[in-house]
Design a protein around this motif. Structure first.
Motif, PDB file in Angstrom:
ATOM      1  N   VAL A 167       5.080  17.431  -4.949  1.00  0.00           N
ATOM      2  CA  VAL A 167       6.389  17.088  -4.401  1.00  0.00           C
ATOM      3  C   VAL A 167       6.359  15.700  -3.747  1.00  0.00           C
ATOM      4  CG1 VAL A 167       6.037  18.139  -2.111  1.00  0.00           C
ATOM      5  CG2 VAL A 167       8.336  18.028  -3.084  1.00  0.00           C
ATOM      6  N   ALA A 168       5.201  15.280  -3.242  1.00  0.00           N
ATOM      7  CA  ALA A 168       5.076  13.939  -2.670  1.00  0.00           C
ATOM      8  C   ALA A 168       4.782  12.913  -3.754  1.00  0.00           C
ATOM      9  CB  ALA A 168       3.970  13.919  -1.614  1.00  0.00           C
ATOM     10  N   LEU A 169       3.987  13.300  -4.744  1.00  0.00           N
ATOM     11  CA  LEU A 169       3.612  12.374  -5.811  1.00  0.00           C
ATOM     12  C   LEU A 169       4.811  11.951  -6.653  1.00  0.00           C
ATOM     13  CD1 LEU A 169       0.326  14.119  -6.988  1.00  0.00           C
ATOM     14  CD2 LEU A 169       0.498  12.051  -5.607  1.00  0.00           C
ATOM     15  N   GLN A 170       5.791  12.855  -6.816  1.00  0.00           N
ATOM     16  CA  GLN A 170       6.992  12.516  -7.588  1.00  0.00           C
ATOM     17  C   GLN A 170       7.681  11.291  -6.999  1.00  0.00           C
ATOM     18  OE1 GLN A 170       9.453  15.992  -7.582  1.00  0.00           O
ATOM     19  NE2 GLN A 170       8.377  16.982  -9.277  1.00  0.00           N
ATOM     20  N   ASP A 171       7.797  11.272  -5.679  1.00  0.00           N
ATOM     21  CA  ASP A 171       8.475  10.148  -5.033  1.00  0.00           C
ATOM     22  C   ASP A 171       7.629   8.885  -5.065  1.00  0.00           C
ATOM     23  OD1 ASP A 171      10.708  11.646  -4.491  1.00  0.00           O
ATOM     24  OD2 ASP A 171      10.043  12.264  -2.506  1.00  0.00           O
ATOM     25  N   VAL A 172       6.313   9.027  -5.082  1.00  0.00           N
ATOM     26  CA  VAL A 172       5.444   7.848  -5.168  1.00  0.00           C
ATOM     27  C   VAL A 172       5.602   7.178  -6.531  1.00  0.00           C
ATOM     28  CG1 VAL A 172       3.050   7.031  -5.135  1.00  0.00           C
ATOM     29  CG2 VAL A 172       3.811   8.709  -3.470  1.00  0.00           C
ATOM     30  N   ARG A 173       5.805   7.968  -7.566  1.00  0.00           N
ATOM     31  CA  ARG A 173       6.037   7.382  -8.897  1.00  0.00           C
ATOM     32  C   ARG A 173       7.265   6.479  -8.859  1.00  0.00           C
ATOM     33  NH1 ARG A 173       4.598  12.782 -10.247  1.00  0.00           N
ATOM     34  NH2 ARG A 173       2.580  12.868 -11.327  1.00  0.00           N
ATOM     35  N   ARG A 174       8.294   6.917  -8.171  1.00  0.00           N
ATOM     36  CA  ARG A 174       9.501   6.093  -8.049  1.00  0.00           C
ATOM     37  C   ARG A 174       9.200   4.833  -7.235  1.00  0.00           C
ATOM     38  NH1 ARG A 174      11.470  11.440  -6.700  1.00  0.00           N
ATOM     39  NH2 ARG A 174      12.471  12.363  -8.504  1.00  0.00           N
ATOM     40  N   VAL A 178       0.872  -1.175   0.000  1.00  0.00           N
ATOM     41  CA  VAL A 178       0.000   0.000   0.000  1.00  0.00           C
ATOM     42  C   VAL A 178       0.907   1.222   0.000  1.00  0.00           C
ATOM     43  CG1 VAL A 178      -1.779   1.282   1.232  1.00  0.00           C
ATOM     44  CG2 VAL A 178      -1.793  -1.217   1.281  1.00  0.00           C
ATOM     45  N   LEU A 179       0.678   2.155  -0.923  1.00  0.00           N
ATOM     46  CA  LEU A 179       1.498   3.351  -1.041  1.00  0.00           C
ATOM     47  C   LEU A 179       0.733   4.541  -0.489  1.00  0.00           C
ATOM     48  CD1 LEU A 179       2.937   1.360  -2.939  1.00  0.00           C
ATOM     49  CD2 LEU A 179       3.382   3.251  -4.489  1.00  0.00           C
ATOM     50  N   VAL A 180       1.361   5.262   0.434  1.00  0.00           N
ATOM     51  CA  VAL A 180       0.727   6.406   1.085  1.00  0.00           C
ATOM     52  C   VAL A 180       1.368   7.694   0.580  1.00  0.00           C
ATOM     53  CG1 VAL A 180       0.151   7.495   3.291  1.00  0.00           C
ATOM     54  CG2 VAL A 180       0.280   4.997   3.130  1.00  0.00           C
ATOM     55  N   THR A 181       0.528   8.675   0.246  1.00  0.00           N
ATOM     56  CA  THR A 181       1.029   9.958  -0.249  1.00  0.00           C
ATOM     57  C   THR A 181       0.151  11.087   0.263  1.00  0.00           C
ATOM     58  OG1 THR A 181       1.670  11.186  -2.253  1.00  0.00           O
ATOM     59  CG2 THR A 181      -0.350   9.871  -2.377  1.00  0.00           C
ATOM     60  N   THR A 182       0.582  12.301   0.035  1.00  0.00           N
ATOM     61  CA  THR A 182      -0.246  13.482   0.238  1.00  0.00           C
ATOM     62  C   THR A 182      -0.525  14.092  -1.139  1.00  0.00           C
ATOM     63  OG1 THR A 182       1.827  14.638   0.776  1.00  0.00           O
ATOM     64  CG2 THR A 182       0.407  14.014   2.612  1.00  0.00           C
ATOM     65  N   PRO A 183      -1.464  15.044  -1.244  1.00  0.00           N
ATOM     66  CA  PRO A 183      -1.923  15.460  -2.585  1.00  0.00           C
ATOM     67  C   PRO A 183      -0.929  16.244  -3.420  1.00  0.00           C
ATOM     68  CG  PRO A 183      -3.554  15.979  -0.884  1.00  0.00           C
ATOM     69  CD  PRO A 183      -2.295  15.615  -0.179  1.00  0.00           C
ATOM     70  N   GLN A 184       0.061  16.907  -2.801  1.00  0.00           N
ATOM     71  CA  GLN A 184       0.892  17.827  -3.576  1.00  0.00           C
ATOM     72  C   GLN A 184       1.918  17.083  -4.433  1.00  0.00           C
ATOM     73  OE1 GLN A 184       1.171  17.126  -0.425  1.00  0.00           O
ATOM     74  NE2 GLN A 184       3.049  17.872   0.542  1.00  0.00           N
ATOM     75  N   LEU A 223      -2.720  10.488 -10.446  1.00  0.00           N
ATOM     76  CA  LEU A 223      -1.588   9.552 -10.466  1.00  0.00           C
ATOM     77  C   LEU A 223      -2.084   8.117 -10.629  1.00  0.00           C
ATOM     78  CD1 LEU A 223       1.430   8.917 -10.134  1.00  0.00           C
ATOM     79  CD2 LEU A 223       1.064   8.877  -7.665  1.00  0.00           C
ATOM     80  N   ALA A 224      -3.175   7.782  -9.973  1.00  0.00           N
ATOM     81  CA  ALA A 224      -3.736   6.436 -10.075  1.00  0.00           C
ATOM     82  C   ALA A 224      -4.151   6.136 -11.517  1.00  0.00           C
ATOM     83  CB  ALA A 224      -4.930   6.298  -9.131  1.00  0.00           C
ATOM     84  N   ARG A 225      -4.771   7.123 -12.171  1.00  0.00           N
ATOM     85  CA  ARG A 225      -5.180   6.926 -13.580  1.00  0.00           C
ATOM     86  C   ARG A 225      -3.964   6.760 -14.474  1.00  0.00           C
ATOM     87  NH1 ARG A 225      -8.703  11.336 -12.561  1.00  0.00           N
ATOM     88  NH2 ARG A 225      -7.361  12.661 -13.857  1.00  0.00           N
ATOM     89  N   GLU A 226      -2.929   7.574 -14.242  1.00  0.00           N
ATOM     90  CA  GLU A 226      -1.733   7.531 -15.099  1.00  0.00           C
ATOM     91  C   GLU A 226      -0.987   6.212 -14.981  1.00  0.00           C
ATOM     92  OE1 GLU A 226       0.552  10.841 -13.840  1.00  0.00           O
ATOM     93  OE2 GLU A 226      -0.584  12.324 -14.991  1.00  0.00           O
ATOM     94  N   THR A 227      -0.951   5.646 -13.790  1.00  0.00           N
ATOM     95  CA  THR A 227      -0.126   4.462 -13.529  1.00  0.00           C
ATOM     96  C   THR A 227      -0.915   3.157 -13.523  1.00  0.00           C
ATOM     97  OG1 THR A 227      -0.375   4.802 -11.143  1.00  0.00           O
ATOM     98  CG2 THR A 227       1.553   5.790 -12.202  1.00  0.00           C
ATOM     99  N   GLY A 228      -2.248   3.259 -13.599  1.00  0.00           N
ATOM    100  CA  GLY A 228      -3.064   2.046 -13.560  1.00  0.00           C
ATOM    101  C   GLY A 228      -3.132   1.407 -12.194  1.00  0.00           C
ATOM    102  N   VAL A 229      -2.894   2.203 -11.155  1.00  0.00           N
ATOM    103  CA  VAL A 229      -2.958   1.727  -9.773  1.00  0.00           C
ATOM    104  C   VAL A 229      -4.270   2.200  -9.157  1.00  0.00           C
ATOM    105  CG1 VAL A 229      -1.911   1.917  -7.487  1.00  0.00           C
ATOM    106  CG2 VAL A 229      -0.461   1.677  -9.508  1.00  0.00           C
ATOM    107  N   GLU A 230      -4.897   1.366  -8.370  1.00  0.00           N
ATOM    108  CA  GLU A 230      -6.180   1.736  -7.774  1.00  0.00           C
ATOM    109  C   GLU A 230      -5.990   2.759  -6.652  1.00  0.00           C
ATOM    110  OE1 GLU A 230      -9.938  -0.273  -5.339  1.00  0.00           O
ATOM    111  OE2 GLU A 230      -8.678  -1.512  -6.634  1.00  0.00           O
TER     112      GLU A 230
END
Length: 326
Positions: A220-227, A212-218, A271-278
């Protein structure tokens, strides 16, 4: 004439020994034992001679321990401060709310072990018996293991290099008497480093049910979730879904919603739509979550009427559906 540098091959993370130096090319590389980074490495002679290193002696013991664990779930975040450990604690408490389920939380955030404080057991210590280390129990069906229990005080810094971190994680998996568990939730540090690779390597044969990947909306956090998503795909971990934490704040007085962390690029939903992650759900900000963590009590039990509690429970029910658990 321009000099063109040849691209450097990125080593398979699972082919890099746990005690390898930085920039290790990996045991499967043609440069194994011959690269500059190999100088002084304890494995240099073995790698250079093309003699394969034997399997880690801890693996059979880990496999035996993990045979009695039904589900193993990683909680990951690309960036620190997004509420990953708090989510781990709520997940553990929610699973343990069913008295028929046995739940364990393993804190492998070696340098920042906050789980003991969040669960209200920071003053406890680990005890050993003939069957191994005993977890510290929050309640009868919720056991916890963390390096935080082993420190002389909460102010002591942990200054360990990779091999020592890896050794402790192996001990948590092979020496802790977890017993029969329905869920083992593993809280990891931010990023994709030693602790993450060790968990993946040690649980490769036993299997990890997902992350399970946890992020905040901004952004700067989403960039690291992509990695983080890329890391999971490279090492073969199933991504169960994304959780957007601190997703808006509803004033308890005027009921007006404010975006404290504005989703300038669309937040976790895009991000979920772009990566195909729920997208498993969005947890709104509630100052009482931080208060509960400081006092070591279950936010879900203390404030069941909060929109954040509803969001937590919906996310957890969806996780059970994805895992095929009733």
């Amino acid at each position: 004439m321009l000099a063109v540098q040849k691209p450097v091959q990125v080593p398979n993370p699972l082919s890099v020994p746990s005690n390898a130096p930085e920039h290790c090319p990996g045991t499967e590389s043609e440069l194994a034992g011959k690269a500059d980074a190999c100088n002084g490495c304890a494995n240099q002679e073995i790698c250079a001679s093309s003699t394969p290193k034997g399997p880690d002696p801890a693996l059979p013991f880990i496999r035996e321990r993990m045979n009695s664990v039904k589900r193993k779930i990683l909680v990951l975040s690309g960036k620190g401060g997004v509420g990953k450990s708090t989510f781990t604690a709520q997940l553990g408490w929610a699973f343990a709310a069913d008295e028929q389920l046995q739940t364990g939380i393993m804190d492998v955030d070696i340098c920042g072990p906050s789980i003991p404080t969040i669960l209200g057991i920071a003053s406890e210590q680990v005890h050993s018996s003939s069957s191994g280390w005993s977890p510290v129990y929050v309640q009868d069906n919720l056991g916890v293991m963390s390096v935080g229990f082993m420190l002389p005080s909460s102010r002591d810094a942990i200054m360990w290099r990779g091999p020592k971190k890896n050794g402790l994680i192996a001990q948590f998996l092979k020496d802790v008497d977890w017993g029969d568990l329905d869920y083992l939730v593993i809280d990891t540090p931010p990023g994709t480093s030693d602790e993450h690779l060790s968990v993946v390597q040690y649980l490769k044969e036993s299997g990890i049910d997902g992350a399970v990947l946890v992020t905040t909306p901004q952004e700067v956090a989403l960039q690291d979730v992509r990695r983080e998503i890329d890391f999971c795909r490279k090492v073969g971990i199933r991504v169960l879904g994304l959780v957007e934490n601190m997703s808006g704040f509803v004033c308890p007085g005027c009921k007006t919603e404010s975006q404290i962390f504005r989703p300038s690029t669309g937040g976790a939903e895009r991000l979920a739509r772009e990566t195909g992650v729920e997208l498993l759900g969005k947890v709104p900000l509630d100052p009482r979550i931080g208060k509960s963590a400081d006092y070591g009590v279950s936010f879900l039990d203390e404030y069941p009427e909060s929109p954040a509690s509803t969001a937590y429970l919906d996310i957890i029910e969806r996780l059970k559906e994805i895992l095929g658990d009733p």
